[in-house]
Design a protein around this motif. Structure first.
Motif, short mmCIF file in Angstrom:
data_model
loop_
_atom_site.label_atom_id
_atom_site.label_comp_id
_atom_site.label_asym_id
_atom_site.label_seq_id
_atom_site.Cartn_x
_atom_site.Cartn_y
_atom_site.Cartn_z
N PRO A 90 0.83 -1.22 0.00
CA PRO A 90 0.00 0.00 0.00
C PRO A 90 0.86 1.26 0.00
O PRO A 90 1.94 1.29 0.60
CB PRO A 90 -0.81 -0.13 1.30
N THR A 91 0.40 2.29 -0.67
CA THR A 91 1.19 3.51 -0.81
C THR A 91 0.35 4.75 -0.49
O THR A 91 -0.87 4.66 -0.33
CB THR A 91 1.75 3.64 -2.23
N ASP A 134 -0.76 -3.26 6.00
CA ASP A 134 -1.97 -2.49 5.73
C ASP A 134 -1.81 -0.99 5.96
O ASP A 134 -2.78 -0.23 5.81
CB ASP A 134 -3.12 -3.00 6.61
N PRO A 136 -0.14 2.45 4.61
CA PRO A 136 0.52 2.98 3.41
C PRO A 136 1.98 3.33 3.66
O PRO A 136 2.33 3.92 4.69
CB PRO A 136 -0.31 4.22 3.07
#
Length: 328
Positions: A90-91, A134, A136
């Motif tokens: 995630p980002t 989870d 980012p």
């Protein structure tokens, strides 16, 4: 403005998960317990984003283009080496792009990657702190492997610039700043300027991006063999680094020369630049010395992991942001 709620400086090792401790007294078990404490502390901070300074080990950046700093701003994929996460992570593209723009306006010119691959130098520490993968991630690569390296002092100043960028960021995201690297270790040198480097190895350092997967098994076996033979570790130097981070002595670390680090902690010890940058970013963003934070710090030399394994977790006090802004 972003709310920087904590800082973690933590060692990684290629053998951390490839050769884990089984019993409570096995080498590495003490460090694992320290990481468990760090993860519990971080879980209580409710982090929305993690900004992680870490290295690459010739799985993403090569001598065809070797930036001193590179910010990953859109797609980030784990390489999956040594049992670390593989595939998309995630980002936080908007915040990452803000950091790049702000740091660039602040006198730095970091590279920008919209599709970054991260190996164990970044993904291991990220997964150790956020096992659900989870939260980012904004990865910021520091070149600690491939001379010419940014100096420790330049790494500190870059960290400060990132801290100022976080302080100026829109929104109220709760941010954890992390430095992943070190401590002392002597892995095989990856230096295209080494006159003794075989021609085939030098060509890989220059143009090896397409052959990373083909070479991975052989690379990992070499490192595992080093672990079985027990790697070299300088515990006294490592403990001093942990103590300087814990007590806010980043300027002393930033004053070290590349040669001083190499002599005391090996070429792998150059990764302390990630700790220096993270600590500087945290203090600049919060206005709070690390020594005044709630701190959990620990260390264990683990020759079987070819690395001195340290960790420092600092939690900002609730009024840190108010002090920076002059009150809210």
């Amino acid at each position: 403005m972003a709310d920087v709620v904590g800082m973690v400086a933590q060692s990684h090792s290629p053998l951390r998960w490839a050769a884990p401790p089984v019993g409570a007294a096995d080498p590495g078990a003490h460090f694992v317990r320290a990481v468990d404490r760090s993860r519990e502390i971080v879980a209580g901070l409710g982090c929305d984003v993690v900004v992680l300074f870490g290295p690459d080990h010739f799985r993403f950046a090569f001598y065809d283009l070797m930036p001193p700093f590179c910010i990953g701003a859109e797609r980030v994929d784990g390489v999956g080496d040594y049992g670390t996460p593989s595939g998309p992570l995630p980002t936080a593209p908007d915040l990452a792009l803000h950091l790049h723009r702000h740091v660039s306006a602040d006198g730095f010119d970091p590279a920008l990657s919209l599709t970054m691959a991260v190996d164990h130098g970044i993904s291991q520490t990220y997964a150790a702190l956020f096992p659900a993968l989870d939260v980012p991630l904004i990865p910021i690569m520091l070149n600690t492997s491939a001379p010419p390296l940014p100096s420790p002092r330049r790494s500190r100043e870059f960290g400060r610039a990132v801290g100022r960028a976080l302080r100026a960021a829109p929104g109220d995201a709760r941010v954890l700043v992390v430095g992943s690297g070190g401590l002392s270790h002597w892995p095989p040198r990856l230096d295209a300027f080494d006159a003794d480097l075989p021609a085939e190895e030098r060509e890989f350092l220059l143009t090896g991006r397409s052959s990373v997967a083909d070479r991975e098994a052989g690379r990992q076996e070499k490192v595992k063999a080093m672990g079985r033979a027990s790697g070299r570790v300088n515990a006294e130097w490592d403990q001093r680094v942990v103590e300087l981070i814990r007590t806010g002595g980043v300027d002393q670390l930033a004053g070290l020369s590349e040669n001083e680090i190499d002599q005391a902690a090996g070429n792998g010890g150059q990764e302390i630049r990630t700790w220096i940058a993270a600590a500087a970013a945290f203090t600049e963003a919060t206005g709070q010395p690390i020594s005044s934070c709630r701190i959990d710090a620990d260390y264990e030399p683990v020759p079987g992991w070819i690395t001195g394994m340290g960790t420092v977790t600092a939690v900002a006090t609730p009024d840190a942001v108010a002090r920076v802004t002059g009150g809210l």
